[in-house]
Motif scaffolding. Structure first.
Motif, PDB file in Angstrom:
ATOM      1  N   PHE A  48       0.852  -1.187   0.000  1.00  0.00           N
ATOM      2  CA  PHE A  48       0.000   0.000   0.000  1.00  0.00           C
ATOM      3  C   PHE A  48       0.883   1.231   0.000  1.00  0.00           C
ATOM      4  N   LYS A  49       0.278   2.343  -0.376  1.00  0.00           N
ATOM      5  CA  LYS A  49       0.887   3.670  -0.254  1.00  0.00           C
ATOM      6  C   LYS A  49      -0.173   4.593   0.312  1.00  0.00           C
ATOM      7  N   ILE A  50       0.272   5.575   1.062  1.00  0.00           N
ATOM      8  CA  ILE A  50      -0.615   6.641   1.515  1.00  0.00           C
ATOM      9  C   ILE A  50      -0.105   7.897   0.835  1.00  0.00           C
ATOM     10  N   LYS A  51      -0.972   8.515   0.050  1.00  0.00           N
ATOM     11  CA  LYS A  51      -0.605   9.693  -0.734  1.00  0.00           C
ATOM     12  C   LYS A  51      -1.525  10.854  -0.389  1.00  0.00           C
ATOM     13  N   THR A  52      -1.066  12.051  -0.724  1.00  0.00           N
ATOM     14  CA  THR A  52      -1.919  13.228  -0.632  1.00  0.00           C
ATOM     15  C   THR A  52      -2.373  13.563  -2.040  1.00  0.00           C
ATOM     16  N   GLU A  53      -3.672  13.592  -2.252  1.00  0.00           N
ATOM     17  CA  GLU A  53      -4.251  13.920  -3.554  1.00  0.00           C
ATOM     18  C   GLU A  53      -5.358  14.941  -3.346  1.00  0.00           C
ATOM     19  N   ALA A  54      -5.239  16.057  -4.022  1.00  0.00           N
ATOM     20  CA  ALA A  54      -6.234  17.129  -3.931  1.00  0.00           C
ATOM     21  C   ALA A  54      -6.509  17.500  -2.471  1.00  0.00           C
ATOM     22  N   GLY A  55      -5.456  17.542  -1.672  1.00  0.00           N
ATOM     23  CA  GLY A  55      -5.582  17.949  -0.285  1.00  0.00           C
ATOM     24  C   GLY A  55      -6.115  16.879   0.650  1.00  0.00           C
ATOM     25  N   LYS A  56      -6.339  15.654   0.150  1.00  0.00           N
ATOM     26  CA  LYS A  56      -6.853  14.570   0.988  1.00  0.00           C
ATOM     27  C   LYS A  56      -5.849  13.431   1.037  1.00  0.00           C
ATOM     28  N   GLN A  57      -5.812  12.748   2.167  1.00  0.00           N
ATOM     29  CA  GLN A  57      -4.974  11.562   2.296  1.00  0.00           C
ATOM     30  C   GLN A  57      -5.735  10.372   1.698  1.00  0.00           C
ATOM     31  N   VAL A  58      -5.021   9.560   0.902  1.00  0.00           N
ATOM     32  CA  VAL A  58      -5.639   8.421   0.236  1.00  0.00           C
ATOM     33  C   VAL A  58      -4.769   7.188   0.462  1.00  0.00           C
ATOM     34  N   LEU A  59      -5.402   6.087   0.874  1.00  0.00           N
ATOM     35  CA  LEU A  59      -4.730   4.806   0.992  1.00  0.00           C
ATOM     36  C   LEU A  59      -4.944   4.067  -0.322  1.00  0.00           C
ATOM     37  N   VAL A  60      -3.851   3.639  -0.960  1.00  0.00           N
ATOM     38  CA  VAL A  60      -3.925   2.970  -2.262  1.00  0.00           C
ATOM     39  C   VAL A  60      -3.317   1.580  -2.124  1.00  0.00           C
ATOM     40  N   LEU A  61      -4.121   0.549  -2.380  1.00  0.00           N
ATOM     41  CA  LEU A  61      -3.606  -0.817  -2.396  1.00  0.00           C
ATOM     42  C   LEU A  61      -3.063  -1.108  -3.786  1.00  0.00           C
ATOM     43  N   SER A  62      -1.961  -1.848  -3.859  1.00  0.00           N
ATOM     44  CA  SER A  62      -1.289  -2.120  -5.130  1.00  0.00           C
ATOM     45  C   SER A  62      -2.099  -3.063  -6.015  1.00  0.00           C
ATOM     46  N   SER A  63      -1.780  -3.064  -7.297  1.00  0.00           N
ATOM     47  CA  SER A  63      -2.495  -3.910  -8.261  1.00  0.00           C
ATOM     48  C   SER A  63      -2.266  -5.394  -7.988  1.00  0.00           C
ATOM     49  N   ASP A  64      -1.170  -5.751  -7.310  1.00  0.00           N
ATOM     50  CA  ASP A  64      -0.909  -7.158  -7.000  1.00  0.00           C
ATOM     51  C   ASP A  64      -1.418  -7.562  -5.610  1.00  0.00           C
ATOM     52  N   PHE A  65      -2.212  -6.698  -4.981  1.00  0.00           N
ATOM     53  CA  PHE A  65      -2.787  -7.021  -3.675  1.00  0.00           C
ATOM     54  C   PHE A  65      -3.722  -8.225  -3.812  1.00  0.00           C
ATOM     55  N   LYS A  66      -3.605  -9.163  -2.861  1.00  0.00           N
ATOM     56  CA  LYS A  66      -4.502 -10.316  -2.841  1.00  0.00           C
ATOM     57  C   LYS A  66      -4.515 -10.892  -1.436  1.00  0.00           C
ATOM     58  N   THR A  67      -5.718 -11.194  -0.950  1.00  0.00           N
ATOM     59  CA  THR A  67      -5.880 -11.866   0.336  1.00  0.00           C
ATOM     60  C   THR A  67      -6.994 -12.898   0.211  1.00  0.00           C
ATOM     61  N   ASN A  68      -7.362 -13.508   1.313  1.00  0.00           N
ATOM     62  CA  ASN A  68      -8.375 -14.567   1.351  1.00  0.00           C
ATOM     63  C   ASN A  68      -9.696 -14.088   0.755  1.00  0.00           C
ATOM     64  N   ASP A  69     -10.115 -14.729  -0.333  1.00  0.00           N
ATOM     65  CA  ASP A  69     -11.358 -14.297  -0.988  1.00  0.00           C
ATOM     66  C   ASP A  69     -12.597 -14.951  -0.404  1.00  0.00           C
ATOM     67  N   SER A  70     -12.436 -15.877   0.547  1.00  0.00           N
ATOM     68  CA  SER A  70     -13.612 -16.508   1.141  1.00  0.00           C
ATOM     69  C   SER A  70     -13.949 -15.952   2.529  1.00  0.00           C
ATOM     70  N   ALA A  71     -13.095 -15.095   3.067  1.00  0.00           N
ATOM     71  CA  ALA A  71     -13.380 -14.506   4.376  1.00  0.00           C
ATOM     72  C   ALA A  71     -14.478 -13.458   4.250  1.00  0.00           C
ATOM     73  N   PRO A  72     -15.467 -13.514   5.130  1.00  0.00           N
ATOM     74  CA  PRO A  72     -16.556 -12.527   5.068  1.00  0.00           C
ATOM     75  C   PRO A  72     -16.190 -11.242   5.801  1.00  0.00           C
ATOM     76  N   ASP A  73     -16.901 -10.197   5.477  1.00  0.00           N
ATOM     77  CA  ASP A  73     -16.873  -8.977   6.285  1.00  0.00           C
ATOM     78  C   ASP A  73     -15.471  -8.390   6.473  1.00  0.00           C
ATOM     79  N   LEU A  74     -14.677  -8.370   5.386  1.00  0.00           N
ATOM     80  CA  LEU A  74     -13.315  -7.841   5.484  1.00  0.00           C
ATOM     81  C   LEU A  74     -13.323  -6.316   5.544  1.00  0.00           C
ATOM     82  N   LYS A  75     -12.458  -5.783   6.384  1.00  0.00           N
ATOM     83  CA  LYS A  75     -12.323  -4.337   6.583  1.00  0.00           C
ATOM     84  C   LYS A  75     -10.858  -3.944   6.420  1.00  0.00           C
TER      85      LYS A  75
END
Length: 157
Positions: free
Chosen positions: A48-75
Motif C-alpha cells: 500500500f501507499k498513503i498519498k496526498t491527492e487534492a488535499g486529501k490523504q488516500v490509501l492505495v492498495l497495489s495492483s498485486d494485492f490479494k488476500t483470502n477471498d472466502s473470508a466474510p466482512d473484510l475491513k
C-alpha cells in the motif's frame, strides 16, 4: 558595504528556493508512507501507499494485492501499534476492542483499490494497516507503515 540589486535579487531567489524545497520535503513527509502486507491468518501479497491527492490523504492498495477471498466482512483498518498482532495468538489473530480504527469495508480481495482517509483519522498516530474480518475478529494480513525516505531524498537532490 553595498550590494547591487542583482546580488540582492539572487540572494532572495536562493532563499525562496530553499524555503520551497523545505516545504516540498515537509509535504512529502506528510503524505509519503507505504508498506508491504504480511501474512497473519491468510496468505497475502501486495503493498500500500498513503498519498496526498487534492488535499486529501488516500490509501492505495497495489495492483498485486490479494488476500483470502472466502473470508466474510473484510475491513481495512489502522492500528496505533507497529506490531498489532504481538498480543494475539494464531490462527485467529484477534484484535482487542479499541486497538484499531476501521477505515472502510475492503472493496475486493484482490487488485488495486483506493480509500480516502477521513480527517478524523490522525495518521501521525497510526503505525500499521490491517485487513481484518470483523465478523470473526480475525486478521488476514497487516503491514507496518513505513516512511518513504526515497521521496524525501529525491527532493533534496
Amino acid at each position: 558595504m553595498l550590494f547591487s540589486n542583482q546580488t540582492v535579487g539572487r540572494g532572495l531567489a536562493a532563499l525562496a528556493l530553499g524555503a520551497s524545497t523545505v516545504l516540498a520535503v515537509q509535504a512529502a513527509e506528510m503524505g509519503a508512507h507505504s508498506g508491504m502486507f504480511q501474512k497473519a491468518e491468510a496468505p497475502v501479497s501486495g503493498s500500500f501507499k498513503i498519498k496526498t491527492e487534492a488535499g486529501k490523504q488516500v490509501l492505495v492498495l497495489s495492483s498485486d494485492f490479494k488476500t483470502n477471498d472466502s473470508a466474510p466482512d473484510l475491513k481495512v483498518a489502522f492500528s496505533p501499534s507497529a506490531k498489532p498482532l504481538a498480543m494475539s495468538k494464531p490462527p485467529k489473530y484477534e484484535l482487542k476492542a479499541g486497538s484499531y480504527t476501521v477505515l472502510a469495508p475492503l472493496k475486493s480481495s484482490k487488485g488495486a483499490q483506493r480509500y480516502v482517509i477521513p480527517a478524523s483519522i490522525d495518521l501521525s498516530k497510526q503505525k500499521s494497516v490491517l485487513i481484518w474480518c470483523q465478523k470473526f475478529n480475525a486478521t488476514m494480513a497487516w503491514a507496518p507503515i513505513q516512511h518513504d525516505s526515497k521521496v524525501k531524498d529525491s527532493m533534496m537532490k
